[in-house]
Design a protein around this motif. Sequence first.
Motif, PDB file in Angstrom:
ATOM      1  N   GLU A   1     -27.412   8.793   7.355  1.00  0.00           N
ATOM      2  CA  GLU A   1     -26.470   9.937   7.446  1.00  0.00           C
ATOM      3  C   GLU A   1     -26.843  10.862   8.575  1.00  0.00           C
ATOM      4  O   GLU A   1     -27.956  10.990   8.970  1.00  0.00           O
ATOM      5  CB  GLU A   1     -26.449  10.713   6.131  1.00  0.00           C
TER       6      GLU A   1
ATOM      7  N   ILE B   1     -36.868  11.866   3.293  1.00  0.00           N
ATOM      8  CA  ILE B   1     -35.829  11.103   2.590  1.00  0.00           C
ATOM      9  C   ILE B   1     -36.490  10.016   1.755  1.00  0.00           C
ATOM     10  O   ILE B   1     -36.167   9.840   0.571  1.00  0.00           O
ATOM     11  CB  ILE B   1     -34.809  10.505   3.577  1.00  0.00           C
TER      12      ILE B   1
ATOM     13  N   LYS C   1     -27.966   4.484   2.889  1.00  0.00           N
ATOM     14  CA  LYS C   1     -26.936   5.479   3.201  1.00  0.00           C
ATOM     15  C   LYS C   1     -27.574   6.827   3.557  1.00  0.00           C
ATOM     16  O   LYS C   1     -27.202   7.448   4.553  1.00  0.00           O
ATOM     17  CB  LYS C   1     -25.980   5.639   2.020  1.00  0.00           C
ATOM     18  N   ALA C   2     -28.546   7.247   2.757  1.00  0.00           N
ATOM     19  CA  ALA C   2     -29.206   8.533   3.021  1.00  0.00           C
ATOM     20  C   ALA C   2     -29.961   8.510   4.346  1.00  0.00           C
ATOM     21  O   ALA C   2     -29.940   9.494   5.088  1.00  0.00           O
ATOM     22  CB  ALA C   2     -30.166   8.866   1.865  1.00  0.00           C
TER      23      ALA C   2
END
Length: 61
Positions: free
Chosen positions: A61, A22, A57-58
């Motif tokens: 998740e 990520i 946010k990523a």
Amino acid sequence: MAITKDMLIGEILRERPDAAPILMRFGMGCVGCPSAQMESLEQAAIVHGLDLEPLLKALNE
């Protein structure tokens, strides 16, 4: 474990190895960088010119 802007990159990677792809997707090659051990996620985002909120946010998740 929720990832916060104050966490060190090294800490994030130790706790969540799945965070590496990520971070790399967002343009942070800090996975192997020595600075990762002392730099917070917020500091790294600033250095890389990234918007912190989508990154957080990523990662969460």
